[in-house]
Motif scaffolding. Structure first.
Motif, PDB file in Angstrom:
ATOM      1  N   PHE A 135     -16.878  78.005  86.805  1.00  0.00           N
ATOM      2  CA  PHE A 135     -18.094  77.411  87.096  1.00  0.00           C
ATOM      3  C   PHE A 135     -18.858  76.629  85.851  1.00  0.00           C
ATOM      4  O   PHE A 135     -18.536  77.260  84.647  1.00  0.00           O
ATOM      5  N   SER A 138     -24.472  76.972  88.052  1.00  0.00           N
ATOM      6  CA  SER A 138     -24.799  78.406  88.723  1.00  0.00           C
ATOM      7  C   SER A 138     -25.599  77.953  89.900  1.00  0.00           C
ATOM      8  O   SER A 138     -26.328  76.906  89.787  1.00  0.00           O
ATOM      9  N   CYS A 262     -21.009  74.400  92.237  1.00  0.00           N
ATOM     10  CA  CYS A 262     -20.949  75.317  90.680  1.00  0.00           C
ATOM     11  C   CYS A 262     -19.946  74.908  89.921  1.00  0.00           C
ATOM     12  O   CYS A 262     -19.649  74.866  88.671  1.00  0.00           O
TER      13      CYS A 262
END
Length: 291
Positions: A135, A138, A262
């Protein structure tokens, strides 16, 4: 890691956003998803209501192709996943059914292909820690109602996947993405997708109940894995407003789209421009997270 990937009919038509986001996520994680050449419709929602042998034979035809590949079958569509697991259960538990399927296909299928949902692969083969390292952004505390629907986890003796009443696998992915997975009571309620054209009144009532409960729990979006659930809950919000006056404006997003955001993909790369209810608020919140 290489898997036989069964996309299902929807993934190549009405649910291209699910398909595109699934492939995007797989690329980042190094998952090689190979479509079995010559796969056919699993018959979800229609075949099993009319002919039990046909309902087992249709998915078995594709399962035979995967057996030849000597790979696990990975499915993202909850409906297809349920039909594949059911076909395995039928031929393994019922010798007469196995014989009928063999007669229909001119080839014996023994129920040996391991069928797995993409969520299982992400949790068990990739692992949450590896997933987190992929990622660049977030969910930034996004409040997500994880909706499993009625096909992914039930009947438990067939699917063997998660808890049939209070599943948590998708919730774990949302938490790993930095979202707030909500505790709400309609995770496995049926949305009535199979009745969408024949009993629209029932479908509107069920969708109203599910989206309304998610809203009451504080959800900013609902995460799904089933194309029928996604289209039903997404499209019916206009009907709900017309029938009840309730305006939910609730984005209904595939969990792979959340994962893709993400991972740094653009909304267009994940097919999010095709959603009926705008996901703009969700996209903006994730975009503000950086990392």
């Amino acid at each position: 890691m290489t898997y036989a990937y069964f996309p299902g009919c929807s993934a190549h038509s009405t649910a291209r956003d699910m398909h595109e986001s699934t492939l995007a996520v797989a690329r980042v994680l190094g998952l090689d998803l190979v479509e079995p050449e010559g796969w056919t419709c699993c018959g979800a929602t229609a075949a099993h209501q009319t002919d039990r042998v046909l309902a087992a034979a249709l998915p078995s035809a594709s399962l035979l192709l995967v057996r030849d590949m000597d790979k696990d079958m990975v499915v993202n569509c909850a409906a297809c996943y349920n039909r594949m697991k059911t076909a395995n259960h039928e031929v393994l538990s019922n010798p007469v059914m196995r014989e009928c399927v063999a007669d229909a296909l001119d080839r014996d299928y023994d129920g040996s292909v391991r069928v797995r949902h993409l969520i299982e692969v992400l949790l068990d083969d990739v692992g949450l820690e590896t997933l987190k390292r992929s990622f660049s952004r977030s969910l930034n505390g996004l409040r997500v109602a994880c909706y499993y629907g009625c096909l992914m986890v039930r009947p438990h003796e067939v699917t063997g996947f998660d808890d049939p009443e209070n599943p948590t696998s998708l919730d774990r992915l949302v938490t790993a993405m930095g979202g707030e997975s909500l505790d709400w009571p309609h995770k496995v309620e049926c949305c009535g997708g199979g009745l969408s054209l024949t009993r629209t009144d029932v479908v509107i009532r069920l969708a109203d109940s599910i989206i309304g409960m998610a809203r009451a729990a504080g959800a900013e979006c609902i995460a799904v894995s089933c194309p029928m659930c996604q289209s039903n809950l997404d499209l019916r919000q206009r009907d709900i407003e017309r029938e009840t006056g309730k305006l939910y404006d609730m984005p209904i997003m595939y969990f792979t789209q959340l994962l893709g955001l993400c991972m740094g993909y653009t909304p267009e790369e994940l097919g999010m421009n095709r959603l009926m209810v705008s996901p703009e608020r969700v996209i903006r919140k994730i975009g503000e997270s950086g990392k």
